[in-house]
Scaffold this motif. Structure first.
Motif, PDB file in Angstrom:
ATOM      1  N   ALA A  13       1.136  -1.461   0.055  1.00 46.90           N
ATOM      2  CA  ALA A  13       0.174  -0.174  -0.467  1.00 46.90           C
ATOM      3  C   ALA A  13       0.730   1.060   0.235  1.00 46.90           C
ATOM      4  N   HIS A  14       1.754   1.246   0.413  1.00 43.11           N
ATOM      5  CA  HIS A  14       2.855   2.059   0.586  1.00 43.11           C
ATOM      6  C   HIS A  14       4.583   1.892  -0.634  1.00 43.11           C
ATOM      7  N   GLY A  15       4.630   1.978  -1.679  1.00 43.38           N
ATOM      8  CA  GLY A  15       5.717   2.094  -2.366  1.00 43.38           C
ATOM      9  C   GLY A  15       6.206   3.439  -3.186  1.00 43.38           C
ATOM     10  N   HIS A  16       6.802   3.374  -3.528  1.00 46.23           N
ATOM     11  CA  HIS A  16       7.204   4.841  -5.430  1.00 46.23           C
ATOM     12  C   HIS A  16       8.226   3.169  -5.981  1.00 46.23           C
ATOM     13  N   VAL A  17       7.353   4.617  -7.249  1.00 43.90           N
ATOM     14  CA  VAL A  17       8.177   3.378  -8.463  1.00 43.90           C
ATOM     15  C   VAL A  17       8.822   4.257  -9.959  1.00 43.90           C
ATOM     16  N   VAL A  52      -4.098  11.525  -3.946  1.00 41.54           N
ATOM     17  CA  VAL A  52      -3.273  12.237  -3.186  1.00 41.54           C
ATOM     18  C   VAL A  52      -2.802  12.538  -2.187  1.00 41.54           C
ATOM     19  N   LYS A  53      -1.474  12.665  -2.635  1.00 48.47           N
ATOM     20  CA  LYS A  53      -0.349  12.432  -0.748  1.00 48.47           C
ATOM     21  C   LYS A  53       0.601  13.233  -1.069  1.00 48.47           C
ATOM     22  N   ILE A  54       0.044  13.891   0.866  1.00 49.92           N
ATOM     23  CA  ILE A  54       1.193  15.015   1.368  1.00 49.92           C
ATOM     24  C   ILE A  54       1.710  14.621   2.142  1.00 49.92           C
ATOM     25  N   ALA A  67       0.244   7.429   6.157  1.00 48.73           N
ATOM     26  CA  ALA A  67       0.752   6.192   5.406  1.00 48.73           C
ATOM     27  C   ALA A  67       2.214   6.020   5.358  1.00 48.73           C
ATOM     28  N   HIS A  68       2.133   6.204   7.927  1.00 47.75           N
ATOM     29  CA  HIS A  68       3.628   5.653   8.463  1.00 47.75           C
ATOM     30  C   HIS A  68       3.010   5.327   9.089  1.00 47.75           C
ATOM     31  N   SER A  69       4.437   5.086  10.189  1.00 47.87           N
ATOM     32  CA  SER A  69       3.680   4.582  11.596  1.00 47.87           C
ATOM     33  C   SER A  69       3.713   6.107  12.164  1.00 47.87           C
ATOM     34  N   THR A  83       6.171  -0.421   2.685  1.00 47.52           N
ATOM     35  CA  THR A  83       7.430  -0.675   3.355  1.00 47.52           C
ATOM     36  C   THR A  83       7.893   0.809   1.969  1.00 47.52           C
ATOM     37  N   ASP A  84       7.011   1.703   1.908  1.00 45.20           N
ATOM     38  CA  ASP A  84       8.035   2.362   2.204  1.00 45.20           C
ATOM     39  C   ASP A  84       9.164   2.099  -0.170  1.00 45.20           C
ATOM     40  N   THR A  85       8.916   1.204  -0.093  1.00 46.20           N
ATOM     41  CA  THR A  85       9.965   1.328  -0.745  1.00 46.20           C
ATOM     42  C   THR A  85      10.517   1.704  -2.144  1.00 46.20           C
TER      43      THR A  85
HETATM   44 ZN    ZN Z   1       7.094   7.437   0.949  1.00 46.63          ZN
END
Ligand code: ZN
Length: 427
Positions: free
Chosen positions: A89-93, A181-183, A236-238, A339-341
């Protein structure tokens, strides 16, 4: 080539393209004999059959309850365990090469989606840095021939300077047809200014007006409560500064907001103070960017990380994050594995498998961990009508394992094969 033969050749090609594809009946594939964990609350089924046609599941269940049509292709999976494909649910590509960001390209998007898939991560929600190539990849994936991870995108991480700017940037996101949308509402451990409340309120209000949800990067409990108050849709994070309290739990549950722990993001901020043991794991090495690995092995870089106050604070933050995950899971807050990978030193695919182990170490049962990485992540990202469980009409995205992850979550590493839309992923 002479003009006559050129004409004959193109006529033959035209003939082929008219007669071949359309007249073949859709091939059905029967995956037989595995233990199937379908991702719902139902018990595992031994000796199950999964029927797949046109990339989707037609039927799934005990062998004696599923009729395999004549002419179906058979894939025997006796002794294996099948789980739904993992949803991050949280990566980057698409943006990283070696230890550098800013290399966004269609080729890198495609590379990353293949890497995720190789590790059984069949869907990734990219929470920022997405450009046209990511949108194009998303728009091209509703096909039975897909053989890489599915992608959903946030577009750029918005950093408006005023409420009016917020409206403008959200409208640009909407025009780009992003999925969320991401902030960021964070001061990076006190080193940078934090987005002001009137600005994130304007972002959230405009996003909701455009039918878009808002995912928020944050660190502090107070910010988490404030953005929830303003209508944020995804954490989006702990929360890493302090233990979450009952008020926060109630706020999350009132609107069924999901929480994405990204424990491996924290690990990546301090673990390279020395060479991690997994650098010699063949499963890691197979798809890791070795330029990044080599850079992370450099003694000077390791010494700098060992001496870094930031690293020490995020390391402490991880301990808080672990306890918060356990408390929120016990309280019934929906947890979406993430994971924020994708940024440098956060290795796609392999980190998701480690994230599952981290979640289990934080106190979740293997069943809870697996649910958060499949059905619940899909629900949280509004993808559950087509993804997240193995049920009729959903895409046939699944992982074949050599051992049962409900016995030990580390068994998710024992990957035998990965299928997306019923197609074997190259790995
Ligand atoms: Zn991220």
């Amino acid at each position: 080539m002479k003009s006559t033969s050129l004409f004959l050749a193109s006529a033959a090609i035209a003939l082929l393209s008219v007669t071949t594809p359309a007249q073949q009946p859709a091939q059905t594939t029967a995956f037989t004999g595995a233990r199937v964990i379908d991702g719902t609350d139902r018990a595992s089924v031994d000796n199950a059959t999964i029927l797949v046609r046109d990339g989707r599941i037609v039927a799934v269940g005990a062998a004696n309850g599923v009729t395999i049509p004549d002419g179906a292709r058979r894939v025997p999976l006796a002794g294996k365990t099948v789980i739904p494909g993992l949803v991050n649910a949280h990566g980057h590509v698409g943006n990283t090469v070696g230890m550098e960001q800013g290399h966004y390209s269609a080729a890198n998007v495609s590379r990353d989606l293949s890497t995720y898939a190789a590790y059984g991560v069949t869907t990734v929600f990219s929470l920022g840095d997405d450009q046209a190539a990511g949108i194009a990849a998303r728009d091209a994936q509703r096909t039975p021939s897909l053989d890489r991870a599915r992608l959903f995108v946030a577009g750029p991480v918005l950093a408006p300077k005023s409420p009016a700017d917020a409206v403008k940037l959200v409208d640009e996101d909407a025009a780009m047809k992003v999925d969320i949308v991401k902030i960021r509402v964070d001061d990076n451990l006190g080193t940078t200014p934090k987005m002001a409340p009137e600005i994130y309120k304007a972002v959230i209000a405009e996003a909701h007006k455009k039918g878009l949800r808002v995912a928020v990067h944050l660190f502090y409990l107070q910010d988490a409560k404030a953005v929830l108050d303003a209508g944020a849709d995804f954490i989006a994070h702990s929360v890493r500064d302090t233990m979450v309290d009952d008020e926060f739990v109630a706020m999350m549950k009132r609107r069924n907001v999901c929480y994405c722990p990204t424990l491996m993001r924290e690990v990546s901020t301090f673990v390279y103070e020395s060479t991690p043991s997994w650098f010699s794991d063949p499963l890691f090495v197979k798809h890791a960017d070795m330029a990044a690995v080599d850079a992370l092995k450099q003694p000077a870089r390791q010494q700098a990380m060992a001496a870094s106050t930031t690293a020490r604070r995020y390391k402490a933050g991880l301990e808080v994050a672990n306890r918060n995950l356990k408390k929120l899971s016990d309280s019934g807050v929906p947890i979406a594995m993430g994971t924020d990978t994708g940024p440098p030193a956060r290795f796609q695919g392999y980190f998701e498998l480690m994230e599952l182990e981290m979640m289990a170490k934080a106190g979740l049962t293997p069943r809870q961990v697996l649910a958060s990485a499949t059905r619940d992540a899909a629900r949280c990202m509004k993808l559950d009508t087509e993804l997240g469980t193995l049920e009729p009409n959903k895409w046939a995205d699944f992982v074949v394992l050599d051992a049962d992850p409900l016995a030990d979550i580390s068994n998710v590493r024992k990957i035998s094969a990965v299928y997306v839309a019923g197609n074997a992923v190259s790995r």
